[in-house]
Design an enzyme around this catalytic site. Sequence first.
Site, PDB file in Angstrom:
ATOM      1  N   SER A  29     -75.500  -6.964 -56.354  1.00 25.88           N
ATOM      2  CA  SER A  29     -74.541  -6.032 -55.740  1.00 25.88           C
ATOM      3  C   SER A  29     -74.447  -4.750 -56.555  1.00 25.88           C
ATOM      4  O   SER A  29     -73.513  -3.980 -56.398  1.00 25.88           O
ATOM      5  CB  SER A  29     -73.158  -6.684 -55.641  1.00 25.88           C
ATOM      6  N   THR A 161     -46.801  12.485 -20.068  1.00 29.41           N
ATOM      7  CA  THR A 161     -46.896  11.026 -20.078  1.00 29.41           C
ATOM      8  C   THR A 161     -47.964  10.726 -19.035  1.00 29.41           C
ATOM      9  O   THR A 161     -48.053  11.430 -18.031  1.00 29.41           O
ATOM     10  CB  THR A 161     -45.569  10.331 -19.698  1.00 29.41           C
ATOM     11  N   HIS A 162     -48.773   9.724 -19.281  1.00 35.23           N
ATOM     12  CA  HIS A 162     -49.902   9.403 -18.388  1.00 35.23           C
ATOM     13  C   HIS A 162     -50.843  10.589 -18.232  1.00 35.23           C
ATOM     14  O   HIS A 162     -51.543  10.701 -17.227  1.00 35.23           O
ATOM     15  CB  HIS A 162     -49.416   8.951 -17.007  1.00 35.23           C
ATOM     16  N   SER A 283     -75.122  23.771 -27.429  1.00 33.77           N
ATOM     17  CA  SER A 283     -76.002  22.824 -26.747  1.00 33.77           C
ATOM     18  C   SER A 283     -77.418  23.366 -26.807  1.00 33.77           C
ATOM     19  O   SER A 283     -77.631  24.580 -26.835  1.00 33.77           O
ATOM     20  CB  SER A 283     -75.544  22.670 -25.293  1.00 33.77           C
ATOM     21  N   LYS A 289     -72.335  26.601 -23.897  1.00 37.84           N
ATOM     22  CA  LYS A 289     -71.490  25.539 -24.442  1.00 37.84           C
ATOM     23  C   LYS A 289     -70.965  25.798 -25.862  1.00 37.84           C
ATOM     24  O   LYS A 289     -71.643  26.331 -26.719  1.00 37.84           O
ATOM     25  CB  LYS A 289     -72.277  24.211 -24.472  1.00 37.84           C
ATOM     26  N   ASN A 291     -69.081  23.019 -28.095  1.00 38.15           N
ATOM     27  CA  ASN A 291     -68.603  21.633 -28.059  1.00 38.15           C
ATOM     28  C   ASN A 291     -67.767  21.267 -29.290  1.00 38.15           C
ATOM     29  O   ASN A 291     -68.097  21.668 -30.403  1.00 38.15           O
ATOM     30  CB  ASN A 291     -69.799  20.688 -27.963  1.00 38.15           C
ATOM     31  N   GLU A 296     -65.127  14.885 -32.190  1.00 35.95           N
ATOM     32  CA  GLU A 296     -65.748  13.660 -31.663  1.00 35.95           C
ATOM     33  C   GLU A 296     -66.243  12.780 -32.814  1.00 35.95           C
ATOM     34  O   GLU A 296     -66.169  11.556 -32.760  1.00 35.95           O
ATOM     35  CB  GLU A 296     -66.896  14.032 -30.723  1.00 35.95           C
ATOM     36  N   TYR A 323     -63.470 -19.137 -55.547  1.00 31.41           N
ATOM     37  CA  TYR A 323     -64.462 -18.073 -55.402  1.00 31.41           C
ATOM     38  C   TYR A 323     -65.697 -18.549 -54.634  1.00 31.41           C
ATOM     39  O   TYR A 323     -66.196 -19.650 -54.851  1.00 31.41           O
ATOM     40  CB  TYR A 323     -64.920 -17.525 -56.772  1.00 31.41           C
ATOM     41  N   GLN A 328     -68.119 -11.333 -52.299  1.00 34.57           N
ATOM     42  CA  GLN A 328     -68.746 -10.172 -52.938  1.00 34.57           C
ATOM     43  C   GLN A 328     -68.739  -8.934 -52.041  1.00 34.57           C
ATOM     44  O   GLN A 328     -68.734  -7.811 -52.535  1.00 34.57           O
ATOM     45  CB  GLN A 328     -70.176 -10.524 -53.352  1.00 34.57           C
TER      46      GLN A 328
END
Length: 464
Positions: A29, A161-162, A283, A289, A291, A296, A323, A328
């Site tokens: 590790s 709302t919604h 784009s 565009k 974006n 995102e 353990y 690990q």
Amino acid sequence: MSKNKNNKPIWGTRIKKSSTSLFKKIGGSLSIDKRLFNEDIDASIAHVEMLFKQKIINFKIKNKIVWGLNKIRNEIIKKKFLYDEKLEDIHMNIEKRLFDIIGEDAGYIHTARSRNDQVITDFKIWLKKANKEIVKSLDAIINNILKKADKNIETIMPGFTHLKNAQPVSFAHYLLAYVEMFNRDKKRFNNNLGGLNENPLGVAALTGTSFNIDRFYTTKKLNFKNPTKNSIDTVSDRDFVIDFLYSCSACAIHISRIAEEFIIWNSDAFKLIILNDKIVTGSSIMPQKKNPDPLEYLRGKTGGIFGNLFSMLTILKGLPLSYFKDLQDDKELAFKSFDQLKNSLIILNDILKNFSADKKRMLELAESGFLTATDLADYMVRELNYPFRKAYLQTAKIVNFAEKNKKKLSELSIEELQIIEKKLTYDVMKVFDLKNSINSKTSYGGTSFENIKKMILSYKKDKK
Ligand code: ARG
């Protein structure tokens, strides 16, 4: 693993055949836990100082070990340390190097401890710092939101709302909702410090030790509050990892929600906020565009942070005490969530500095969709003494009338209003004013400009 004179790993004395290369690879590790080197050296120094204080090792050996460990720390910092993947993890790498530097006396370092308690001690020290670092990043975010809110107290937008227009609201009020969320995150990360303040060092492999150690001494030296109370639980417990991963997940949810909100508000259908060119991408085919990629990205990366929490939960589910190698993975999961969350917070901060509200468009949208209908119903309750349900019904009829006649509520004449509710007088016209509507919401936590000003002040005071 550290090799002895016969070139066998430390634990290999009874194991006659060397591990297959595949097992050596999956067993290690080092690439993950090498970032614990500082914590490992600090904990080892505290441990040998305690061994000396308890007369378990002598002064000369203690000094030799401390000197060697500091030398190793320097080598690592200066990137002169030669890591050996075959030595499994950072702990064995450091121990092996200590043998190279000070010889056989290095062997005293592992008296009265096991890697089981050693690893969790290092990890807990690291996590304490990680929690504090995230809290700092959250402070920066809150700071920036407050700045934006300060400039937008009187910016009127539709509250949804919604995702349908609901009631007029101050844009600052919307932003302060996120201050609440990030403040809760801060609280969660700060709360985690409780569990992290219990010192695992000295429980050894699982049962404690026959040496006369002083766990309270190492507790103090390493800035813990108390030693853990049960040696078996100590080496099996990873609740503090779950707490951290959950805190990261809750915070990531908030980041993802604000990101999604901004994506919607920036969309061509809404156009409520404008993103600076610094935080959009183009784009490859559509020249027009712009974006909202970074937003995102934030939303997407939330998935990975949840994944780390679920991995840890799944690893622990049904795992007997104490353990097991399964454990690990705890470090990799926590490191990944920490790195991603820190990165996401930096990106969010950049976005917060690089967007602006389209106030004109916000107002325009707030003026459509009969947003003051509830204010009209409330008015009838107050002024005409109607029960709310009756006022609601009358208002619904007025909204239907306005919709049929393609008018906003504020565009209806008093005569038109009286066709449906004849008790109304010209005084009612004030309820259709968006500003009035907002400023009437003076209940604690409501959106009135005065409330918001007070809230911003109190958040700023909290920070001090
Ligand atoms: N690198 C291991 C881990 O982080 C060290 C623990 C080793 N303990 C053991 N009993 N093999 O989990």
